[in-house]
Design a protein around this motif. Structure first.
Motif, PDB file in Angstrom:
ATOM      1  N   LEU A 199       1.020   0.213  15.473  1.00 52.76           N
ATOM      2  CA  LEU A 199       0.223   1.399  15.150  1.00 52.76           C
ATOM      3  C   LEU A 199       0.582   2.027  13.806  1.00 52.76           C
ATOM      4  O   LEU A 199      -0.326   2.395  13.040  1.00 52.76           O
ATOM      5  N   PRO A 200       1.878   2.191  13.462  1.00 54.28           N
ATOM      6  CA  PRO A 200       2.176   2.805  12.155  1.00 54.28           C
ATOM      7  C   PRO A 200       1.603   2.017  10.984  1.00 54.28           C
ATOM      8  O   PRO A 200       0.940   2.594  10.111  1.00 54.28           O
ATOM      9  N   SER A 201       1.816   0.688  10.954  1.00 59.30           N
ATOM     10  CA  SER A 201       1.282  -0.112   9.847  1.00 59.30           C
ATOM     11  C   SER A 201      -0.240  -0.041   9.802  1.00 59.30           C
ATOM     12  O   SER A 201      -0.843   0.046   8.717  1.00 59.30           O
ATOM     13  N   LEU A 202      -0.864  -0.071  10.972  1.00 60.69           N
ATOM     14  CA  LEU A 202      -2.323   0.034  11.028  1.00 60.69           C
ATOM     15  C   LEU A 202      -2.785   1.384  10.474  1.00 60.69           C
ATOM     16  O   LEU A 202      -3.771   1.473   9.722  1.00 60.69           O
ATOM     17  N   GLY A 203      -2.046   2.436  10.819  1.00 57.66           N
ATOM     18  CA  GLY A 203      -2.363   3.767  10.310  1.00 57.66           C
ATOM     19  C   GLY A 203      -2.242   3.858   8.795  1.00 57.66           C
ATOM     20  O   GLY A 203      -3.085   4.463   8.119  1.00 57.66           O
ATOM     21  N   TYR A 204      -1.165   3.245   8.246  1.00 62.40           N
ATOM     22  CA  TYR A 204      -0.994   3.260   6.782  1.00 62.40           C
ATOM     23  C   TYR A 204      -2.182   2.566   6.100  1.00 62.40           C
ATOM     24  O   TYR A 204      -2.694   3.048   5.081  1.00 62.40           O
ATOM     25  N   MET A 233       0.836  -1.204   0.000  1.00 64.61           N
ATOM     26  CA  MET A 233       0.000   0.000   0.000  1.00 64.61           C
ATOM     27  C   MET A 233       0.872   1.256   0.000  1.00 64.61           C
ATOM     28  O   MET A 233       0.597   2.223  -0.730  1.00 64.61           O
ATOM     29  N   LEU A 234       1.928   1.241   0.836  1.00 66.31           N
ATOM     30  CA  LEU A 234       2.862   2.371   0.846  1.00 66.31           C
ATOM     31  C   LEU A 234       3.532   2.531  -0.514  1.00 66.31           C
ATOM     32  O   LEU A 234       3.665   3.649  -1.029  1.00 66.31           O
ATOM     33  N   ALA A 235       3.965   1.404  -1.088  1.00 69.61           N
ATOM     34  CA  ALA A 235       4.646   1.457  -2.380  1.00 69.61           C
ATOM     35  C   ALA A 235       3.723   2.026  -3.456  1.00 69.61           C
ATOM     36  O   ALA A 235       4.136   2.832  -4.298  1.00 69.61           O
ATOM     37  N   THR A 236       2.452   1.624  -3.427  1.00 73.59           N
ATOM     38  CA  THR A 236       1.488   2.107  -4.421  1.00 73.59           C
ATOM     39  C   THR A 236       1.205   3.598  -4.235  1.00 73.59           C
ATOM     40  O   THR A 236       1.173   4.371  -5.196  1.00 73.59           O
ATOM     41  N   ALA A 237       0.985   4.010  -2.997  1.00 73.38           N
ATOM     42  CA  ALA A 237       0.589   5.398  -2.734  1.00 73.38           C
ATOM     43  C   ALA A 237       1.748   6.376  -2.879  1.00 73.38           C
ATOM     44  O   ALA A 237       1.559   7.504  -3.353  1.00 73.38           O
ATOM     45  N   LEU A 238       2.955   5.961  -2.473  1.00 76.84           N
ATOM     46  CA  LEU A 238       4.083   6.891  -2.441  1.00 76.84           C
ATOM     47  C   LEU A 238       5.010   6.754  -3.636  1.00 76.84           C
ATOM     48  O   LEU A 238       5.748   7.693  -3.959  1.00 76.84           O
ATOM     49  N   GLY A 239       5.003   5.583  -4.267  1.00 76.91           N
ATOM     50  CA  GLY A 239       5.969   5.340  -5.330  1.00 76.91           C
ATOM     51  C   GLY A 239       7.348   5.077  -4.745  1.00 76.91           C
ATOM     52  O   GLY A 239       7.582   5.257  -3.542  1.00 76.91           O
ATOM     53  N   LEU A 278      -6.905   2.771   2.656  1.00 71.27           N
ATOM     54  CA  LEU A 278      -8.277   2.369   2.345  1.00 71.27           C
ATOM     55  C   LEU A 278      -9.214   3.573   2.254  1.00 71.27           C
ATOM     56  O   LEU A 278     -10.207   3.539   1.526  1.00 71.27           O
ATOM     57  N   ALA A 279      -8.871   4.644   2.979  1.00 71.78           N
ATOM     58  CA  ALA A 279      -9.679   5.871   2.916  1.00 71.78           C
ATOM     59  C   ALA A 279      -9.275   6.755   1.741  1.00 71.78           C
ATOM     60  O   ALA A 279      -9.860   7.832   1.538  1.00 71.78           O
ATOM     61  N   GLY A 280      -8.245   6.334   0.986  1.00 70.90           N
ATOM     62  CA  GLY A 280      -7.776   7.115  -0.158  1.00 70.90           C
ATOM     63  C   GLY A 280      -7.039   8.374   0.239  1.00 70.90           C
ATOM     64  O   GLY A 280      -6.952   9.330  -0.544  1.00 70.90           O
ATOM     65  N   ALA A 281      -6.461   8.395   1.464  1.00 68.58           N
ATOM     66  CA  ALA A 281      -5.828   9.616   1.973  1.00 68.58           C
ATOM     67  C   ALA A 281      -4.332   9.463   2.224  1.00 68.58           C
ATOM     68  O   ALA A 281      -3.719  10.365   2.799  1.00 68.58           O
ATOM     69  N   LEU A 282      -3.737   8.320   1.844  1.00 69.73           N
ATOM     70  CA  LEU A 282      -2.337   8.068   2.180  1.00 69.73           C
ATOM     71  C   LEU A 282      -1.414   8.883   1.270  1.00 69.73           C
ATOM     72  O   LEU A 282      -1.332   8.650   0.064  1.00 69.73           O
ATOM     73  N   THR A 283      -0.738   9.852   1.856  1.00 64.86           N
ATOM     74  CA  THR A 283       0.255  10.669   1.160  1.00 64.86           C
ATOM     75  C   THR A 283       1.583  10.551   1.891  1.00 64.86           C
ATOM     76  O   THR A 283       1.646  10.002   3.003  1.00 64.86           O
ATOM     77  N   LEU A 284       2.629  11.089   1.301  1.00 64.49           N
ATOM     78  CA  LEU A 284       3.945  11.047   1.939  1.00 64.49           C
ATOM     79  C   LEU A 284       3.910  11.780   3.277  1.00 64.49           C
ATOM     80  O   LEU A 284       4.445  11.287   4.282  1.00 64.49           O
ATOM     81  N   GLU A 285       3.263  12.935   3.302  1.00 59.00           N
ATOM     82  CA  GLU A 285       3.215  13.725   4.539  1.00 59.00           C
ATOM     83  C   GLU A 285       2.450  12.986   5.636  1.00 59.00           C
ATOM     84  O   GLU A 285       2.864  12.972   6.801  1.00 59.00           O
ATOM     85  N   LEU A 286       1.316  12.353   5.253  1.00 52.36           N
ATOM     86  CA  LEU A 286       0.536  11.624   6.253  1.00 52.36           C
ATOM     87  C   LEU A 286       1.290  10.386   6.731  1.00 52.36           C
ATOM     88  O   LEU A 286       1.284  10.065   7.932  1.00 52.36           O
TER      89      LEU A 286
END
Length: 420
Positions: free
Chosen positions: A162-167, A41-47, A172-180
């Motif tokens: 907690l970090p992995s759960l947060g990611y 998910m991180l790889a997809t959202a952040l590249g 899933l909410a479509g809000a994962l950005t580098l800053e978040l």
């Protein structure tokens, strides 16, 4: 009438003794499972670029957190546990070193970021973790040595769950950005730091004027630096000298082998507190328990990969089983070494810790260099090099302990001959 079934007394005792191990291992494997889910998910959202920036934001902080405090947090924790008070000057020094390290990171952020303005800003923000790191480590060590495993688990949950759960939630909410993603990671680490600092307050309150445990701390620290930093050179060497496909196979084997040690490391952490509470507790029983745990976990993992490798990992990981088996064996030996370090730390004994670490490193480097020169370096042979280093380290310690054990009765023997 309903019949109430109760466990036999010996089964209840076994369950009570095993519960802390299962709780610790549960957090380890929960963190691992969530990490496996969140990584794509991180790889997809952040590249690739964003993922690298996120890693760079914390890399220097983690390395400095490992090396900057020269082993004092563990030394202070053991001193406080054994003597009911710790060195005030050592505690102050740990706090000051944290602040100085954080200040240095803050000021050098542009250099450390290699010119990346976003990474430089992130390093400045994450330097707060380094400011808290010394007292956090002191608190975590006190939790372990004092057998307060609930609080220790809470700190680990903040760090690894907690970090992995947060990611996952953000993705899933479509809000994962580098800053978040950065904010989630930083929040987890700050929360863990606060839990650790809360665990250090007892030592701070009881601190008094007494010598700092320098000899013990420096000896343990030098071994930790070798084991925790330099032993990561296997993947660096493969990245430099082998193909990316080889490195990919090795990296997966290394991750899986690390997972095989989760249960054993939980057992070791529980035994650490028991060693501190009872110095007469026999090492042999703990060693046997750890070995059985390592063997069962490794065999289960290797069997699962042998049966379902393609279904779990896809078709591109041919040749995974051989390095995996070797690295699982190396992991078992590394966990035996960790148990030995815990045993000696609990009794504030540092002799025989540093030399095996350095000799093990030399063995690993020698084998890896020979393989590189002869152009035989691949995933399996690198795993063999790692195993040779791990085996050498444990072997040197066992030989040194046997020699020391034989010398002790001779030194204590009466100078006169036997009475006839």
């Amino acid at each position: 009438m309903q019949r109430v079934t109760t466990l036999p007394a010996h089964a209840q005792r076994l369950l009570e003794r095993g519960r802390p191990v299962l709780q610790l291992a549960g957090v380890t494997y929960a963190g691992l499972g969530l990490s496996v889910l969140s990584a794509p998910m991180l790889a997809t959202a952040l590249g690739a670029g964003g993922r690298g920036q996120l890693a760079a934001a914390f890399a220097v902080i983690h390395v400095l957190g490992l090396v900057a405090f020269v082993g004092l947090p563990r030394g202070i924790a053991v001193q406080d546990h054994r003597e009911a008070s710790a060195s005030r000057s050592a505690i102050v020094l740990v706090g000051v070193v944290g602040l100085l390290s954080a200040s240095a990171c803050f000021l050098a952020a542009d250099v450390l970021a290699g010119g990346d303005a976003w990474v430089a800003g992130a390093i400045r923000l994450s330097s707060v973790v380094l400011a808290l790191a010394g007292l956090y480590q002191l608190g975590v060590e006190r939790m372990l040595v004092g057998f307060r495993l609930g609080a220790y688990n809470l700190a680990r949950v903040c760090n690894v769950v907690l970090p992995s759960l947060g990611y996952i939630v953000a993705f899933l909410a479509g809000a994962l950005t580098l800053e978040l993603a950065f904010a989630i990671t930083l929040t987890g680490q700050v929360l863990a730091s606060l839990v650790g600092i809360a665990g250090s307050l007892g030592a701070i309150r009881r601190a008094e004027r007494r010598p700092a445990p320098w000899r013990f701390s420096l000896s343990m620290w030098s071994s930790t630096v070798v084991d925790g930093v330099t032993w990561r050179m296997d993947q660096v060497l493969l990245a430099m000298l082998a193909s990316s496909a080889t490195l990919g196979v090795y990296a997966v084997a290394s991750t899986l082998a690390s997972a095989s040690g989760g249960l054993t490391q939980a057992i070791n952490a529980v035994l650490y507190g028991r060693f501190a509470a009872d110095e007469a507790l026999r090492m042999r029983h703990g060693r046997l328990l750890s070995l059985i745990s390592s063997a069962l976990a490794s065999m289960t993992l290797i069997t699962a990969i042998a049966l379902w490798q393609e279904a779990l990992l896809g078709p591109t990981f041919d040749g995974l089983l051989a390095p995996l088996a070797l690295l699982c064996l190396a992991q078992a030996l590394n966990d035996q070494w960790q148990l030995q370090v815990y045993r000696q730390a609990a009794s504030q004994a540092h002799a025989g810790i540093t030399a095996p670490s350095w000799i093990g490193l030399a063995a690993f480097a020698t084998v890896a260099a020979a393989l590189a020169v002869t152009e035989r370096l691949d995933a399996t042979t690198m795993a063999l090099a790692v195993l040779s280093g791990a085996a050498t380290r444990v072997g040197v310690r066992l030989v040194g302990g046997a020699i020391s054990g034989r010398a002790r009765p001779a030194a204590n023997a009466p100078a006169h001959g036997p009475i006839h």
